[in-house]
Design a protein around this motif. Structure first.
Motif, PDB file in Angstrom:
ATOM      1  N   GLY A 212       1.264  76.784  38.067  1.00 19.68           N
ATOM      2  CA  GLY A 212       2.077  75.756  38.712  1.00 19.68           C
ATOM      3  C   GLY A 212       2.535  76.197  40.082  1.00 19.68           C
ATOM      4  O   GLY A 212       2.580  77.396  40.394  1.00 19.68           O
ATOM      5  N   LEU A 213       2.887  75.220  40.915  1.00 16.92           N
ATOM      6  CA  LEU A 213       3.405  75.540  42.238  1.00 16.92           C
ATOM      7  C   LEU A 213       4.308  74.424  42.721  1.00 16.92           C
ATOM      8  O   LEU A 213       4.299  73.303  42.203  1.00 16.92           O
ATOM      9  CB  LEU A 213       2.270  75.806  43.227  1.00 16.92           C
ATOM     10  CG  LEU A 213       1.237  74.717  43.525  1.00 16.92           C
ATOM     11  CD1 LEU A 213       1.710  73.797  44.632  1.00 16.92           C
ATOM     12  CD2 LEU A 213      -0.087  75.333  43.933  1.00 16.92           C
ATOM     13  N   ASP A 214       5.103  74.752  43.718  1.00 14.16           N
ATOM     14  CA  ASP A 214       5.942  73.762  44.382  1.00 14.16           C
ATOM     15  C   ASP A 214       5.915  74.062  45.865  1.00 14.16           C
ATOM     16  O   ASP A 214       6.008  75.224  46.276  1.00 14.16           O
ATOM     17  CB  ASP A 214       7.377  73.798  43.855  1.00 14.16           C
ATOM     18  CG  ASP A 214       8.181  72.583  44.310  1.00 14.16           C
ATOM     19  OD1 ASP A 214       7.556  71.520  44.540  1.00 14.16           O
ATOM     20  OD2 ASP A 214       9.411  72.683  44.441  1.00 14.16           O
ATOM     21  N   VAL A 215       5.765  73.026  46.671  1.00 18.53           N
ATOM     22  CA  VAL A 215       5.671  73.168  48.120  1.00 18.53           C
ATOM     23  C   VAL A 215       6.924  72.574  48.736  1.00 18.53           C
ATOM     24  O   VAL A 215       7.197  71.381  48.578  1.00 18.53           O
ATOM     25  CB  VAL A 215       4.401  72.479  48.662  1.00 18.53           C
ATOM     26  CG1 VAL A 215       4.334  72.624  50.172  1.00 18.53           C
ATOM     27  CG2 VAL A 215       3.157  73.077  48.011  1.00 18.53           C
ATOM     28  N   LEU A 216       7.679  73.400  49.431  1.00 19.01           N
ATOM     29  CA  LEU A 216       8.922  72.942  50.037  1.00 19.01           C
ATOM     30  C   LEU A 216       8.690  72.346  51.418  1.00 19.01           C
ATOM     31  O   LEU A 216       9.240  71.295  51.762  1.00 19.01           O
ATOM     32  CB  LEU A 216       9.928  74.091  50.136  1.00 19.01           C
ATOM     33  CG  LEU A 216      10.660  74.496  48.852  1.00 19.01           C
ATOM     34  CD1 LEU A 216       9.711  75.038  47.808  1.00 19.01           C
ATOM     35  CD2 LEU A 216      11.732  75.519  49.151  1.00 19.01           C
ATOM     36  N   THR A 217       7.885  73.040  52.225  1.00 23.61           N
ATOM     37  CA  THR A 217       7.531  72.597  53.576  1.00 23.61           C
ATOM     38  C   THR A 217       6.067  72.964  53.792  1.00 23.61           C
ATOM     39  O   THR A 217       5.472  73.672  52.970  1.00 23.61           O
ATOM     40  CB  THR A 217       8.404  73.291  54.626  1.00 23.61           C
ATOM     41  OG1 THR A 217       8.063  74.700  54.671  1.00 23.61           O
ATOM     42  CG2 THR A 217       9.893  73.129  54.318  1.00 23.61           C
ATOM     43  N   PRO A 218       5.446  72.556  54.890  1.00 25.65           N
ATOM     44  CA  PRO A 218       4.063  72.961  55.137  1.00 25.65           C
ATOM     45  C   PRO A 218       3.868  74.477  55.165  1.00 25.65           C
ATOM     46  O   PRO A 218       2.759  74.959  54.929  1.00 25.65           O
ATOM     47  CB  PRO A 218       3.752  72.332  56.497  1.00 25.65           C
ATOM     48  CG  PRO A 218       4.633  71.138  56.566  1.00 25.65           C
ATOM     49  CD  PRO A 218       5.903  71.555  55.878  1.00 25.65           C
ATOM     50  N   SER A 219       4.925  75.232  55.411  1.00 25.05           N
ATOM     51  CA  SER A 219       4.796  76.682  55.491  1.00 25.05           C
ATOM     52  C   SER A 219       5.377  77.418  54.286  1.00 25.05           C
ATOM     53  O   SER A 219       5.045  78.580  54.058  1.00 25.05           O
ATOM     54  CB  SER A 219       5.473  77.205  56.770  1.00 25.05           C
ATOM     55  OG  SER A 219       6.842  76.852  56.785  1.00 25.05           O
ATOM     56  N   ALA A 220       6.241  76.766  53.507  1.00 33.57           N
ATOM     57  CA  ALA A 220       6.924  77.439  52.408  1.00 33.57           C
ATOM     58  C   ALA A 220       6.490  76.871  51.061  1.00 33.57           C
ATOM     59  O   ALA A 220       6.501  75.656  50.858  1.00 33.57           O
ATOM     60  CB  ALA A 220       8.437  77.313  52.560  1.00 33.57           C
ATOM     61  N   ALA A 221       6.109  77.758  50.124  1.00 36.86           N
ATOM     62  CA  ALA A 221       5.667  77.321  48.799  1.00 36.86           C
ATOM     63  C   ALA A 221       5.869  78.450  47.798  1.00 36.86           C
ATOM     64  O   ALA A 221       5.954  79.632  48.168  1.00 36.86           O
ATOM     65  CB  ALA A 221       4.203  76.897  48.827  1.00 36.86           C
ATOM     66  N   PHE A 222       5.937  78.080  46.511  1.00 35.06           N
ATOM     67  CA  PHE A 222       6.062  79.028  45.408  1.00 35.06           C
ATOM     68  C   PHE A 222       4.945  78.756  44.410  1.00 35.06           C
ATOM     69  O   PHE A 222       4.532  77.605  44.219  1.00 35.06           O
ATOM     70  CB  PHE A 222       7.410  78.881  44.696  1.00 35.06           C
ATOM     71  CG  PHE A 222       8.582  79.411  45.466  1.00 35.06           C
ATOM     72  CD1 PHE A 222       9.093  80.673  45.192  1.00 35.06           C
ATOM     73  CD2 PHE A 222       9.187  78.659  46.462  1.00 35.06           C
ATOM     74  CE1 PHE A 222      10.173  81.166  45.883  1.00 35.06           C
ATOM     75  CE2 PHE A 222      10.276  79.144  47.168  1.00 35.06           C
ATOM     76  CZ  PHE A 222      10.773  80.411  46.880  1.00 35.06           C
TER      77      PHE A 222
END
Length: 371
Positions: A212-222
């Motif tokens: 799984g993943l989550d993208v906060l901004t175009p540059s920040a993700a987990f």
């Protein structure tokens, strides 16, 4: 003329009923399959690929699987063998094929003229060819039979396995902008900066799955995966840095309400929480020991998670505590994903296929009919 048309229609209807009854009277055969897990590879991938099968780890990476769809195992890219597939009926060798119990010299000459390199080159060239394909368990035993017969005929025979698919399974994909996005799966993390036209490997770890993943901004993700891994990027995937989760259980989903507040869920009811952008994570009781497979974070207080055995849990304090919800009819289906576009409207999907919806913030869930 009308009478003939009615008669033909009745015949067609009767034939349809016969075919329908015959199809539904057949019972799916359950096959025993033994597969080998590569070093470091988790058997948890089988839960997602074969949710209606069963298996047990036998040791030394060997897993005994019971499933009615053994063909799905090909997507794993792992060696496997069906234990109870009926062997093909042996056929006598054509007259003139053998000379004194050995292969005819002309036939042996033809076989010798084909090199393993040329065979592999042809297989690679055909990998982009799309055709209808229907798996049958006898394919594997047919391969064993051909190998045995060639060996009996005196031919030098080698057995190899080729996978037309890449053996990679992707589990999640999210975009931070129309151009920048990420995909996670069994082979690591891939990224795109051109809207998905091309994808570049960004992070790989042999034997590790990322679910799984989550993208906060175009540059920040987990991203999260096996071994309690949590990875973070702040430069669009140019580098991924490991976070300290404090757990070793596989994590299956992660969600953030803002750059600081996030939740991750996983195996055995694992539920983690961060309030500092992933610098540190704390574990909180979820009230269940079932696998939590899907997560939807609405805001800094409200979140939902779903998983195996029909588990639906809800938090209204940012993941500090969780309360169980009741699925329609007490369903125990494997729930895969949950999504709340807004605090009142939510959706859950699961094995069945199963589709649930709420329009009152989860007070009542309704099961929707599917075609």
């Amino acid at each position: 003329m009308i009478r003939n048309m009615i008669f033909r229609s009745l015949i067609a209807l009767l034939l349809s009923l016969v075919v329908f009854a015959a199809a539904h009277s057949r019972q799916q055969k359950v096959y025993s399959v033994r597969l080998t897990l590569p070093p470091g590879r988790s058997s948890s991938i089988l839960d997602d690929l074969l949710p209606q099968g069963s298996w047990k780890v036998e040791g030394n990476g060997s897993v005994l699987v019971k499933t009615s769809e053994p063909g799905l195992l090909r997507a794993l890219g792992m060696p496997f063998r069906i234990l109870d597939a009926p062997p093909p009926t042996p056929a006598p060798a054509p007259e003139g094929f053998l000379v004194g119990g050995l292969a005819h010299p002309d036939i042996q000459s033809l076989v010798d003229s084909v090199s393993p390199e040329s065979l592999k080159a042809h297989i690679l060239a055909l990998q982009g060819f799309v055709s209808r394909y229907e798996y049958t368990p006898t394919q594997d035993s047919a391969g064993d039979y051909i190998y045995s017969e060639f060996t009996r005929m005196g031919l030098q025979t080698e057995y190899d396995t080729f996978y037309i698919a890449t053996g990679i399974t992707f589990y999640d994909a999210k975009f931070g902008s129309p151009d920048t996005g990420f995909i996670v799966g069994t082979n690591g993390i891939y990224g795109t900066t051109d809207g998905g036209a091309t994808w570049t490997p960004q992070f790989t770890a042999p034997g590790t799955e990322y679910y799984g993943l989550d993208v906060l901004t175009p540059s920040a993700a987990f991203a999260v995966g096996t071994g309690g891994q949590i990875l973070k990027t702040t430069n669009s995937g140019a580098s991924w840095n490991a976070q300290t989760s404090g757990v070793t259980a596989p994590l299956f989903d992660i969600g953030f309400s803002d750059e600081n507040h996030g939740i991750a869920v996983g195996e055995l009811g694992t539920a983690l929480r961060t309030t500092n952008g992933g610098t540190s994570w704390q574990s909180y009781p979820s009230g269940t020991s079932s696998r939590l497979r899907g997560l939807s974070v609405i805001d800094s207080l409200n979140a939902w998670a779903v998983g195996m055995n029909g588990v639906i849990i809800r938090s209204t304090d940012g993941g500090l505590s969780w309360s169980p919800q009741t699925p329609p009819g007490g369903s125990t289906a494997y729930l895969r994903h949950v999504d709340f576009p807004n605090p009142r409207c939510g959706w859950i999907v699961g094995v069945g296929p199963l589709l649930l919806r709420t329009t009152n913030g989860g007070s009542v869930w309704s099961q929707l009919p599917l075609p």
